[in-house]
Design an enzyme around this catalytic site. Structure first.
Site, PDB file in Angstrom:
ATOM      1  N   CYS A 230     -16.350   7.316  -6.898  1.00 17.07           N
ATOM      2  CA  CYS A 230     -17.944   7.052  -6.838  1.00 17.07           C
ATOM      3  C   CYS A 230     -18.535   8.488  -7.314  1.00 17.07           C
ATOM      4  O   CYS A 230     -18.270   9.343  -6.651  1.00 17.07           O
ATOM      5  CB  CYS A 230     -18.209   6.493  -5.357  1.00 17.07           C
ATOM      6  SG  CYS A 230     -20.072   6.383  -5.203  1.00 17.07           S
TER       7      CYS A 230
ATOM      8  N   CYS B 176     -20.683   9.585  -3.909  1.00 21.04           N
ATOM      9  CA  CYS B 176     -20.048  10.102  -2.408  1.00 21.04           C
ATOM     10  C   CYS B 176     -18.605  10.508  -2.577  1.00 21.04           C
ATOM     11  O   CYS B 176     -18.073  10.838  -1.816  1.00 21.04           O
ATOM     12  CB  CYS B 176     -20.179   8.968  -1.325  1.00 21.04           C
ATOM     13  SG  CYS B 176     -19.082   7.364  -1.358  1.00 21.04           S
TER      14      CYS B 176
ATOM     15  N   CYS C 198     -20.000   0.721  -3.861  1.00 23.64           N
ATOM     16  CA  CYS C 198     -19.329   1.559  -3.116  1.00 23.64           C
ATOM     17  C   CYS C 198     -19.508   1.111  -1.693  1.00 23.64           C
ATOM     18  O   CYS C 198     -20.690   1.048  -1.038  1.00 23.64           O
ATOM     19  CB  CYS C 198     -19.752   2.842  -3.492  1.00 23.64           C
ATOM     20  SG  CYS C 198     -18.824   4.267  -2.307  1.00 23.64           S
TER      21      CYS C 198
ATOM     22  N   CYS D 209     -21.234   4.530   0.136  1.00 19.81           N
ATOM     23  CA  CYS D 209     -22.512   5.037   0.341  1.00 19.81           C
ATOM     24  C   CYS D 209     -23.429   3.630  -0.337  1.00 19.81           C
ATOM     25  O   CYS D 209     -24.837   4.159  -0.403  1.00 19.81           O
ATOM     26  CB  CYS D 209     -22.743   5.943  -0.656  1.00 19.81           C
ATOM     27  SG  CYS D 209     -22.321   5.765  -2.411  1.00 19.81           S
TER      28      CYS D 209
ATOM     29  N   CYS E  75     -16.724  -4.743 -14.370  1.00 18.52           N
ATOM     30  CA  CYS E  75     -17.305  -4.283 -15.427  1.00 18.52           C
ATOM     31  C   CYS E  75     -18.168  -3.141 -14.696  1.00 18.52           C
ATOM     32  O   CYS E  75     -19.175  -3.477 -14.080  1.00 18.52           O
ATOM     33  CB  CYS E  75     -17.901  -5.352 -16.095  1.00 18.52           C
ATOM     34  SG  CYS E  75     -18.920  -4.882 -17.461  1.00 18.52           S
TER      35      CYS E  75
END
Length: 167
Positions: free
Chosen positions: A83, A86, A131, A134, A154
């Site tokens: 991510c 984070c 995510c 976060c 995707c």
């Protein structure tokens, strides 16, 4: 009614539809995720300070990058896609595949890495992935991927960073 009046009525109708769509969109994902608690939280100013404009638009405003623009689309080394907000590991390069869509695609996430929300924007129902740490918007998952899962995550490349495997 003359041509000018007809054009003005048409423009007003388009504006009304656009406004209704925007209101409908605002009540979608943000409301569902607002009820969730995430381990990593920041103010809008703090997110803007650490993310590029493009990453902020995707991760925090549920935007989408243009297809074919992400350098990660052609990333083929072994490693982990994390991510961009984070740094949580989200996808292994071992599950990445070329979907032909213009976005990095994966057939499976790393266990306990992403959360899902129903997205009813754009007049359709899709599964949005974010995510789990976060809450950053990543993209969508579809059921037209390869075996063994049949899924296609995707994912917007600007929502990710890549960490190459070490030896």
């Amino acid at each position: 009614m003359n041509r000018r009046d007809l054009l003005l009525c048409g423009a007003a109708a388009i504006g009304a539809v656009a406004g209704a769509t925007a209101l409908w969109r605002m009540g979608g994902l943000r409301d569902a995720r607002a009820a969730e608690t995430f381990e990593v939280t920041k103010t809008e100013a703090e997110w803007r300070a650490i993310l590029s404009d493009a990453a902020f638009n995707v991760l925090r405003k549920e935007g989408t990058e243009y297809p074919g623009t992400s350098p990660l689309l052609n990333e083929h080394r072994k490693g982990i896609f994390a991510c961009a907000g984070c740094d949580l590991p989200l996808y292994s390069s071992e599950t990445k595949f070329d979907s032909g869509t213009g976005w990095p695609s994966f057939w499976q996430e790393i266990p306990n890495a992403v959360g899902e929300t129903i997205d009813r924007s754009l007049g359709m129902t899709r599964t949005e992935v974010h995510c789990r740490r976060c809450g950053g918007h990543l993209g969508h998952v579809f059921d037209d991927g390869p075996p063994p899962t049949g899924l296609r995550h995707c994912i917007n490349g600007v929502a990710l960073t890549f960490k190459p495997a070490t030896a």
